[in-house]
Design a protein around this motif. Structure first.
Motif, mmCIF file in Angstrom:
data_model
loop_
_atom_site.group_PDB
_atom_site.id
_atom_site.type_symbol
_atom_site.label_atom_id
_atom_site.label_comp_id
_atom_site.label_asym_id
_atom_site.label_seq_id
_atom_site.Cartn_x
_atom_site.Cartn_y
_atom_site.Cartn_z
ATOM 1 N N GLN A 34 0.796 -1.193 0.121
ATOM 2 C CA GLN A 34 0.004 -0.024 -0.063
ATOM 3 C C GLN A 34 0.998 1.223 0.018
ATOM 4 O O GLN A 34 0.475 2.149 -0.673
ATOM 5 N N GLY A 35 1.949 1.103 0.918
ATOM 6 C CA GLY A 35 2.960 2.400 0.729
ATOM 7 C C GLY A 35 3.407 2.526 -0.537
ATOM 8 O O GLY A 35 3.553 3.574 -1.250
ATOM 9 N N LEU A 36 3.773 1.449 -1.348
ATOM 10 C CA LEU A 36 4.185 1.574 -2.691
ATOM 11 C C LEU A 36 3.286 2.264 -3.657
ATOM 12 O O LEU A 36 3.715 2.996 -4.578
ATOM 13 N N LEU A 37 2.082 1.868 -3.378
ATOM 14 C CA LEU A 37 1.007 2.562 -4.285
ATOM 15 C C LEU A 37 0.670 4.097 -3.953
ATOM 16 O O LEU A 37 0.337 4.356 -4.971
ATOM 17 N N ALA A 38 1.275 4.530 -2.890
ATOM 18 C CA ALA A 38 0.939 5.930 -2.226
ATOM 19 C C ALA A 38 2.074 6.762 -2.904
ATOM 20 O O ALA A 38 1.992 7.919 -2.791
ATOM 21 N N ALA A 39 3.220 6.036 -3.030
ATOM 22 C CA ALA A 39 4.447 6.839 -3.399
ATOM 23 C C ALA A 39 4.562 6.841 -4.811
ATOM 24 O O ALA A 39 3.807 6.062 -5.833
ATOM 25 N N ASP A 40 5.600 7.674 -5.610
ATOM 26 C CA ASP A 40 5.839 7.485 -6.943
ATOM 27 C C ASP A 40 6.841 6.518 -7.035
ATOM 28 O O ASP A 40 7.944 6.674 -7.266
ATOM 29 N N THR A 41 6.224 5.220 -7.607
ATOM 30 C CA THR A 41 7.111 4.039 -7.867
ATOM 31 C C THR A 41 6.621 3.327 -9.123
ATOM 32 O O THR A 41 5.690 3.782 -9.526
ATOM 33 N N ARG A 42 7.433 2.171 -9.313
ATOM 34 C CA ARG A 42 7.140 1.717 -10.488
ATOM 35 C C ARG A 42 5.534 1.092 -10.629
ATOM 36 O O ARG A 42 4.954 0.978 -11.787
ATOM 37 N N LEU A 43 5.398 0.451 -9.387
ATOM 38 C CA LEU A 43 4.101 -0.119 -9.310
ATOM 39 C C LEU A 43 2.926 0.718 -9.352
ATOM 40 O O LEU A 43 1.923 0.496 -9.965
ATOM 41 N N GLN A 44 3.060 1.950 -8.777
ATOM 42 C CA GLN A 44 2.076 3.025 -8.750
ATOM 43 C C GLN A 44 1.701 3.439 -10.258
ATOM 44 O O GLN A 44 0.786 3.738 -10.611
ATOM 45 N N ARG A 45 2.992 3.872 -11.032
ATOM 46 C CA ARG A 45 2.862 4.144 -12.353
ATOM 47 C C ARG A 45 2.408 3.141 -13.119
ATOM 48 O O ARG A 45 1.448 3.721 -14.183
ATOM 49 N N ALA A 46 2.548 1.882 -13.035
ATOM 50 C CA ALA A 46 1.940 0.850 -13.876
ATOM 51 C C ALA A 46 0.619 0.670 -13.810
ATOM 52 O O ALA A 46 -0.209 0.364 -14.677
ATOM 53 N N LEU A 47 -0.078 0.983 -12.385
ATOM 54 C CA LEU A 47 -1.357 0.831 -12.267
ATOM 55 C C LEU A 47 -2.373 2.026 -12.343
ATOM 56 O O LEU A 47 -3.461 1.860 -12.432
ATOM 57 N N ALA A 48 -1.595 3.088 -12.010
ATOM 58 C CA ALA A 48 -2.199 4.343 -12.478
ATOM 59 C C ALA A 48 -1.460 5.230 -13.103
ATOM 60 O O ALA A 48 -0.828 6.372 -12.560
ATOM 61 N N PRO A 49 -1.356 4.981 -14.450
ATOM 62 C CA PRO A 49 -0.368 5.837 -15.456
ATOM 63 C C PRO A 49 -1.021 7.305 -15.226
ATOM 64 O O PRO A 49 -2.370 7.502 -15.428
ATOM 65 N N ALA A 50 0.000 8.085 -15.525
ATOM 66 C CA ALA A 50 -0.477 9.808 -15.566
ATOM 67 C C ALA A 50 -1.336 9.714 -16.801
ATOM 68 O O ALA A 50 -1.198 9.347 -17.909
ATOM 69 N N PRO A 51 -2.307 10.936 -16.688
ATOM 70 C CA PRO A 51 -3.135 11.064 -17.967
ATOM 71 C C PRO A 51 -2.212 11.667 -19.215
ATOM 72 O O PRO A 51 -1.406 12.510 -18.749
ATOM 73 N N GLU A 52 -2.663 11.401 -20.341
ATOM 74 C CA GLU A 52 -1.964 11.808 -21.516
ATOM 75 C C GLU A 52 -2.189 13.461 -21.836
ATOM 76 O O GLU A 52 -3.335 13.638 -21.457
ATOM 77 N N VAL A 53 -1.168 14.177 -21.788
ATOM 78 C CA VAL A 53 -1.250 15.634 -22.272
ATOM 79 C C VAL A 53 -1.757 15.736 -23.693
ATOM 80 O O VAL A 53 -1.025 15.108 -24.462
ATOM 81 N N PRO A 54 -2.925 16.439 -23.864
ATOM 82 C CA PRO A 54 -3.264 16.443 -25.320
ATOM 83 C C PRO A 54 -2.273 17.448 -25.992
ATOM 84 O O PRO A 54 -1.614 18.427 -25.331
#
Length: 55
Positions: A34-54
């Protein structure tokens, strides 16, 4: 593999250390994931990628 790499990088946890992993509870592991999901980690980025900028 992403979780394993992040656990090692962020917490210094070597999941290949069977004695350590057997000595820890599932709750202990859950809290760290859960801590990994709350931080800027590989796991967090893989499961909740940043929205694409138009463009």
């Amino acid at each position: 593999m992403i979780v394993e790499a992040d656990l090692h990088e962020v917490y210094g946890v070597d999941v290949e250390d069977r004695a350590l992993m057997r000595a820890r509870s599932w709750r202990w592991l859950q809290v760290r994931i859960q801590g990994l999901l709350a931080a800027d980690t590989r796991l967090q980025r893989a499961l909740a990628p940043a929205p694409e900028v138009p463009q």
